[in-house]
Design an enzyme around this catalytic site. Structure first.
Site, mmCIF file in Angstrom:
data_model
loop_
_atom_site.group_PDB
_atom_site.id
_atom_site.type_symbol
_atom_site.label_atom_id
_atom_site.label_comp_id
_atom_site.label_asym_id
_atom_site.label_seq_id
_atom_site.Cartn_x
_atom_site.Cartn_y
_atom_site.Cartn_z
ATOM 1 N N LYS A 117 -68.688 40.063 75.195
ATOM 2 C CA LYS A 117 -69.472 39.157 74.312
ATOM 3 C C LYS A 117 -69.371 37.494 76.144
ATOM 4 C CE LYS A 117 -68.071 34.977 71.613
ATOM 5 N NZ LYS A 117 -66.628 34.170 70.890
ATOM 6 N N GLY A 133 -62.557 26.655 66.858
ATOM 7 C CA GLY A 133 -60.603 26.345 66.390
ATOM 8 C C GLY A 133 -61.174 25.058 65.250
ATOM 9 N N ALA A 166 -67.533 30.300 66.283
ATOM 10 C CA ALA A 166 -67.138 29.382 66.365
ATOM 11 C C ALA A 166 -67.043 27.800 65.262
ATOM 12 C CB ALA A 166 -67.555 28.484 67.850
ATOM 13 N N GLY A 167 -66.371 27.501 65.018
ATOM 14 C CA GLY A 167 -65.683 26.466 64.002
ATOM 15 C C GLY A 167 -65.868 26.753 62.156
ATOM 16 N N ASN A 200 -61.825 33.930 64.278
ATOM 17 C CA ASN A 200 -60.836 34.151 64.739
ATOM 18 C C ASN A 200 -59.905 33.811 63.860
ATOM 19 O OD1 ASN A 200 -59.208 34.973 68.139
ATOM 20 N ND2 ASN A 200 -58.578 34.873 66.663
ATOM 21 N N SER A 201 -59.611 31.802 64.913
ATOM 22 C CA SER A 201 -58.902 31.416 63.958
ATOM 23 C C SER A 201 -58.520 30.538 62.634
ATOM 24 C CB SER A 201 -59.105 29.611 64.555
ATOM 25 O OG SER A 201 -58.996 29.882 66.743
#
Length: 258
Positions: A99, A160, A186-187, A208-209
């Site tokens: 990535k 995040g 993301a987001g 992830n987050s």
């Protein structure tokens, strides 16, 4: 394997990709990852150990599982750094499925798309399978595909942030612009965000987050698994058209006359 996700020469049963950062320990990372049903785990190789056998090693944590590692270049700020990093990773681990992530602004963590494009060209020529993180711009997505990217990874909103998809139209535009898989990255903040991304036609979701920082990461991982499946099935089923006015759900033909 029904409805697999194909990226480059690899085939995955799950359309959910998860991250390895921000967990309290490797054991929780493993438990949540397996609960998510994901086949692929991203690893920031500048921050997480996967090569040093003399200290706690994430590769060892997952050695008895089916999980594939997806090294990422988080922390790199230009093409030169990212290229050097991935060449070292390939030499140390043999992994060439990567990535590409190059950050251009440390406050918003938005990608530097020009540096990303340059790195993509070189890494693809080197034989890497590049999944390229970028902004939600269909023009740049097409440029990355032309540069050799095997998948494009537009952000839903800042890394995040948990804000979800802020421009739904752009995901559709990107899908129209490229023929490689589109992975929303993301987001994502909760399961419904992941489901919406899939309903818009994304080929997959990376988060992830939203899992790692949830009060119950394992339970959130399970919810993401089902959300991606539900969103994908909803997209394939085809939603009804949106209308300004109501229409009866039951037929009026044969209605009893009073």
């Amino acid at each position: 394997m029904q409805d697999p996700l194909i990226i480059g020469s690899k085939t995955f049963a799950s359309r959910l990709i998860v991250g390895s950062g921000k967990y309290k320990d490797f054991a929780t990372t493993k438990e949540a990852t397996l609960a998510s049903g994901a086949d692929m785990l991203t690893v920031a190789v500048r921050r997480v150990n996967i090569t040093d056998p003399n200290s706690e090693n994430l590769l060892d944590t997952f050695k008895d599982t089916h999980i594939s590692f997806l090294p990422n270049s988080a922390g790199c700020v230009n093409a030169k750094e990212a290229i050097a990093l991935f060449r070292l990773v390939k030499e140390a681990t043999g992994i060439d499925f990567i990535k590409l992530e190059i950050i251009g602004d440390q406050r918003t963590l938005y990608p530097d798309t020009l540096e990303t494009l340059e790195a993509c060209k070189i890494l693809a020529k080197d034989g890497f399978c590049v999944l390229a993180y970028s902004n939600d711009d269909p023009v740049m997505a097409k440029k990355l595909e032309d540069a050799g990217a095997s998948a494009v990874m537009p952000l839903a909103s800042p890394i995040g942030s948990g804000l979800g998809i802020q421009n739904r139209y752009n995901i559709g535009f990107i899908k129209e612009a490229v023929s490689v898989p589109v992975i929303v990255d993301a987001g994502v903040g909760c399961a419904s965000d992941a489901s919406i991304a899939m309903e818009l036609g994304a080929d997959g979701v990376l988060t992830n987050s939203a899992i790692a920082l949830a009060k119950d990461p394992v339970l959130m991982a399970k919810s993401m698994k089902h959300a991606v499946l539900a969103g994908r099935q909803s997209y394939l089923a085809g939603r009804i058209p949106k209308k300004a006015y109501a229409s009866p759900s039951s037929p009026v033909f044969g209605l009893a006359q009073l």
